[in-house]
Design a protein around this motif. Structure first.
Motif, mmCIF file in Angstrom:
data_model
loop_
_atom_site.group_PDB
_atom_site.id
_atom_site.type_symbol
_atom_site.label_atom_id
_atom_site.label_comp_id
_atom_site.label_asym_id
_atom_site.label_seq_id
_atom_site.Cartn_x
_atom_site.Cartn_y
_atom_site.Cartn_z
ATOM 1 N N ASP A 31 50.350 -13.333 25.661
ATOM 2 C CA ASP A 31 50.253 -13.922 24.327
ATOM 3 C C ASP A 31 49.899 -15.400 24.418
ATOM 4 O O ASP A 31 49.010 -15.886 23.717
ATOM 5 N N ASP A 55 46.306 -15.653 25.539
ATOM 6 C CA ASP A 55 45.366 -15.337 24.454
ATOM 7 C C ASP A 55 45.171 -16.539 23.527
ATOM 8 O O ASP A 55 44.100 -16.738 22.963
ATOM 9 N N LYS A 56 46.235 -17.329 23.380
ATOM 10 C CA LYS A 56 46.134 -18.518 22.530
ATOM 11 C C LYS A 56 45.464 -19.682 23.268
ATOM 12 O O LYS A 56 44.757 -20.479 22.659
ATOM 13 N N LYS A 73 34.764 -12.666 23.627
ATOM 14 C CA LYS A 73 35.737 -11.572 23.638
ATOM 15 C C LYS A 73 36.322 -11.514 25.048
ATOM 16 O O LYS A 73 35.573 -11.594 26.029
ATOM 17 N N ALA A 80 45.741 -9.703 22.766
ATOM 18 C CA ALA A 80 47.203 -9.789 22.914
ATOM 19 C C ALA A 80 47.939 -8.500 22.565
ATOM 20 O O ALA A 80 49.078 -8.321 22.955
ATOM 21 N N SER A 111 50.430 -4.956 12.700
ATOM 22 C CA SER A 111 51.158 -6.119 13.189
ATOM 23 C C SER A 111 52.173 -6.543 12.139
ATOM 24 O O SER A 111 52.010 -6.266 10.954
ATOM 25 N N VAL A 140 57.147 -12.191 16.245
ATOM 26 C CA VAL A 140 55.871 -11.609 15.837
ATOM 27 C C VAL A 140 55.587 -10.371 16.672
ATOM 28 O O VAL A 140 55.807 -10.357 17.879
ATOM 29 N N HIS A 148 52.574 -7.852 17.702
ATOM 30 C CA HIS A 148 51.119 -7.678 17.660
ATOM 31 C C HIS A 148 50.731 -6.235 17.371
ATOM 32 O O HIS A 148 49.694 -5.973 16.791
#
Lengths: 600, 219
Positions: A157, A160-161, A173, A194, A311, A321, A323
């Motif tokens: 996660d 991915d950020k 991508k 993620a 999500s 959170v 996903h």
């Protein structure tokens, strides 16, 4: 270039050892016979791993990312990427080769496969091993390998950020591994966005063995099609078959999570390490509960009208959170299979597994096995590094997950899967080590579902619930997973005709139902040839004893259990119908000739 | 901001609360509202007659990007055997773009057809005496923004103004610098609206609604 419509006619080879990349033409015949995705990936693996017994974690193994002929066109639900490689988790009972293993193919949705095609390739083949942890950037024809040491150990996660900033552009991508893949846990996954994963069979472990943290792809191109007008007309029909239908709405409403309650009621759910088929608390972790308490958004993959991904957010001790999830496999493997009915706790486990880059199915199965061994006092708390691994314990589950991903303490052994665990523990624990060929079973229990048992026993990658419950299903799915289209829309009968028309219009090769299935049969047989060459025989198509001994004690299918003699008779008939030798499972010469597989 | 305030538009009743509920799973959501959620707000205040434009219901968007392919297919037709067909939908040539974020928030961004056209104001090309048009101008019939590529200098000023003052939809072509991704409304039948599987877009009348307080959204 092959000059074949519907394809670029080339794959991109990246050798991480030398740092060199080059495009390679795909023989036109291979595109006709093996299509793309799972099939073409298998053909590349077959051609280039000529010697059996290649160590899956050696630089010689190939990590292949395959879109299909639908990828990159706006064909509904054609978002899939198939990751093909030699599996680091499977093994035959006996073999002449110490590193013998099956092929594995892991299929994920999202946006990666289409983007590979936009970049100008029909697939990516990664070989070798980078000197240090690295990532790969493919921007149309430009290919670069860059150092990724600063991302070492980063969870997916956070990665991915962070990765878009590193790349300086959000339009790439990306796929990447987490700490588990870096630590070479054999059932590590590859993550995308993620919350989407190529989970089964250990592709993330192979990626880790290559010192490859991530791949970023971006492109501006697109292949042509053979028949433009026919393509447009068929696209219109394919959309009509799905858009606004009750079928599509049902997927958007609950995704696969609907089956958490449904399969429990049918007695076909994995519960308490496959001891039972019904979970009395299924409604607490099912789709209705998630829709009410968790889900905020329905998410779709590229050009998909179903939007099965969910999500949301949870509150409380395990809050955060989410996903994706619960969906059927993750909700059952970490839920009912472990007797966990606390929704936020379940989602914390699911989210943590994606964050660490572990296959949800194998990990849930491994923990279920350990919970049972602990209950039966085959292992004690010391063995488990002090973790009180009781049925239903979220905290103990989370602790085990971290141990496995880090390969720390008990995690060193647990990371090897239930086959290795049961060999170590002994005491008859093999009976409830729920795996075939070394790969753990998924969330469909089979005491009351013998056909699904056939799928688990005979699937090319080990215990796979997606392979198909009989020969025609297996053939059709091997083909479908070679096209780039998702499995989920294909239950809609109205989609079949336009789907075949689209495939024909794109490739210029005429596909009817028979040709579609025949091509899948060819692909399935090539997988079998690969596995046979590695040393897999009939004794490897064996289900764990639990399914023949432990009848369900609760639920509507109480008393259900498989009959070994009947199951073996079904297998014998299966091999005969396949044209394989029922004793060795070797594909017969006549069948191979018929399929154009009389390869040297 | 009034909790109950509607974004103006036919068939749309997207309140601020719905919007936040829909996308409010991450810290980025509020910022996004300010950046992209203003579509027709300027028109509501402009005193200009009502017009029809593409509006997005962010809460319904699933991020599937079908709109991009539909836009591309229409606005980048293909010539096959001398005949013109809709293209194959390569999203590279779409005017609408769906931006995806983590946590899952998907934001389709389309030209807002701003009433005060900062892009046109930024165009340095001398207005033509007869029409008064710069290279970039508003089409009087459709009220879309159009670019006269022959007179366009490729100076990127319009894109700069759009990025600084509005949604940043206008993107300069990397080679020529000329503006791309300006909505054409597809001749009155916007394909993104037509092809969205989730009904997240509408082709709606926009204009003065009488009680708009949307000015708070405009910088």
């Amino acid at each position: 270039m092959s000059g074949k419509a519907g394809y670029h006619g080339k794959i991109l080879n990246i050798d991480l050892s030398s740092g060199k990349s080059e495009t390679m033409a795909i023989p036109r015949e291979d595109l006709d016979l093996f299509v793309g995705g799972q099939g073409l990936g298998m053909k590349i693996l077959w051609d280039r791993l000529k010697k059996p017994g290649v160590d899956p974690l050696s630089p010689d193994n190939l990590l292949i990312f395959m879109p299909g002929p639908f990828s990159g066109f706006p064909v509904p639900s054609s978002s899939r990427t198939c990751v093909v490689t030699k599996s680091p988790i499977t093994a035959p009972l006996k073999s002449d080769y110490p590193h013998a293993s099956t092929v594995t193919y892991s299929n994920m949705g999202g946006f990666f496969g289409p983007e590979i095609r936009f970049a100008g390739y029909d697939g990516l083949v990664v070989t070798g091993k980078a000197r240090v942890l690295s990532y790969l950037v493919i921007d149309d024809g430009k290919v670069e390998i860059r150092e990724a040491t600063k991302f070492k150990g980063m969870r997916t996660d956070a990665f991915d950020k962070a990765f878009p900033a590193e790349l300086g552009d959000r339009s790439f991508k990306t796929v990447y591994i987490g700490p588990a893949g870096e630590n070479l846990v054999p059932y590590s996954s590859i993550l995308h966005t993620a919350g989407r994963a190529a989970g089964r069979g250990g592709a993330g472990c192979v990626m880790g063995s290559k010192n490859l943290k991530a791949i970023a792809v971006r492109g501006s191109g697109q292949p042509g099609v053979a028949d433009h007008a026919r393509f447009l007309a068929a696209l219109e029909k394919a959309r009509s078959a799905l858009y606004g239908t009750a079928y599509a709405k049902s997927w958007a409403e609950q995704g696969t999570a609907r089956a958490i309650v449904g399969n429990s009621n049918a007695g076909t759910e994995s519960v308490r390490n496959y001891r039972e088929g019904t979970f009395p608390e299924a409604d607490k972790i099912g789709g209705d509960a998630a829709r009410r308490d968790v889900w905020v958004k329905d998410i779709a993959c590229y050009c998909c009208p179903l939007a099965c991904k969910k999500s949301g957010v949870t509150k409380g001790k395990y809050g955060g959170v989410v996903h994706d999830g619960p969906e059927y496999e993750t909700g059952v493997m970490l839920g009912s299979n472990l007797m966990i009915s606390d929704m936020p706790g379940l989602l914390k486990a699911i989210t943590t597994l994606d964050d660490l880059g572990l296959d949800q199915i194998s990990t849930g199965n491994v923990i279920g096995f350990l919970m049972e061994a602990y209950e039966k006092e085959m292992v004690d708390r010391k063995f488990l590094d002090g973790i009180d691994l009781k049925w239903g314990s979220v905290d103990a589950t989370l602790a085990m997950i971290e141990k496995i991903a880090a390969r720390d303490g008990v995690g060193r052994l647990a990371a090897k899967g239930v086959a290795a665990l049961s060999r170590q523990i002994g005491q008859g624990s093999g009976k409830f080590a729920i795996q075939v060929k070394g790969l753990e079973l998924a969330a469909h229990n089979i005491q009351a579902n013998q056909p699904r048992g056939l799928s688990y026993a005979t699937a090319s990658r080990g215990a796979c619930h997606m392979s198909g419950d009989n020969i025609p299903m297996q053939n059709r799915r091997a083909m479908l997973d070679s096209t780039g289209m998702c499995f989920f829309p294909t239950f809609e009968p109205a989609l079949e005709e336009p789907m075949l028309a689209l495939l024909s219009a794109i490739t210029g090769r005429e596909y009817d139902k028979a040709e579609f299935e025949k091509t899948g049969e060819r692909i399935f047989n090539l997988e079998k040839m690969f596995n046979y060459r590695e040393g897999f025989r009939r004794e490897d198509d064996r289900l764990p004893d639990r399914f023949f001994e432990d009848a369900f004690t609760v639920g509507p299918r109480k008393g259900a259990v498989l009959d070994l003699a009947k199951f073996e008779a079904m297998l014998t008939q299966y091999y005969k119908d396949r044209g394989w030798d029922p004793e060795t499972t070797k594909p017969g010469a006549a069948k191979l000739k018929e399929l154009g597989l009389d390869l040297k | 901001m009034d909790e109950k305030e509607s974004v103006p538009g036919e068939g749309m009743n997207l309140t601020r609360r719905d919007f936040l509920k829909g996308v409010g799973i991450g810290g980025g959501a509020l910022v996004l509202f300010g950046q992209f959620g203003v579509h027709s707000a300027a028109w509501a205040l402009s005193g200009e007659p009502a017009l029809k434009m593409v509006l997005v219901d962010y809460a319904k968007c699933t991020g599937c990007r079908t709109c991009e392919t539909a836009c591309s297919s229409r606005n980048r037709p293909a010539s096959v055997g001398g005949k013109e067909f809709p293209g194959l939908g390569n999203p590279r040539y779409a005017n609408i773009r769906v931006h995806g974020f983590n946590p899952d928030v998907d934001v389709p961004v389309v030209c807002a057809m701003c009433a005060d056209t900062p892009c046109v104001q930024a165009c340095p090309v001398e207005p033509e005496p007869k029409t008064g048009r710069r290279a970039l101008y508003r089409d009087p019939a459709t009220r879309t923004i159009r670019n006269d590529v022959d007179r366009c200098l490729g100076c990127r000023s319009c894109a700069g103004a759009c990025a600084a003052k509005r949604t940043g939809t206008i993107t300069p072509n990397p080679e020529t610098g000329k503006p791309e991704r300006i909505c054409t409304l597809c001749g009155g039948d916007p394909q993104c609206v037509k092809r969205c599987p989730f009904g997240a877009m509408s082709y709606s009348r926009s204009g003065v609604t009488g009680n708009s307080t949307a000015s708070g959204l405009i910088k």
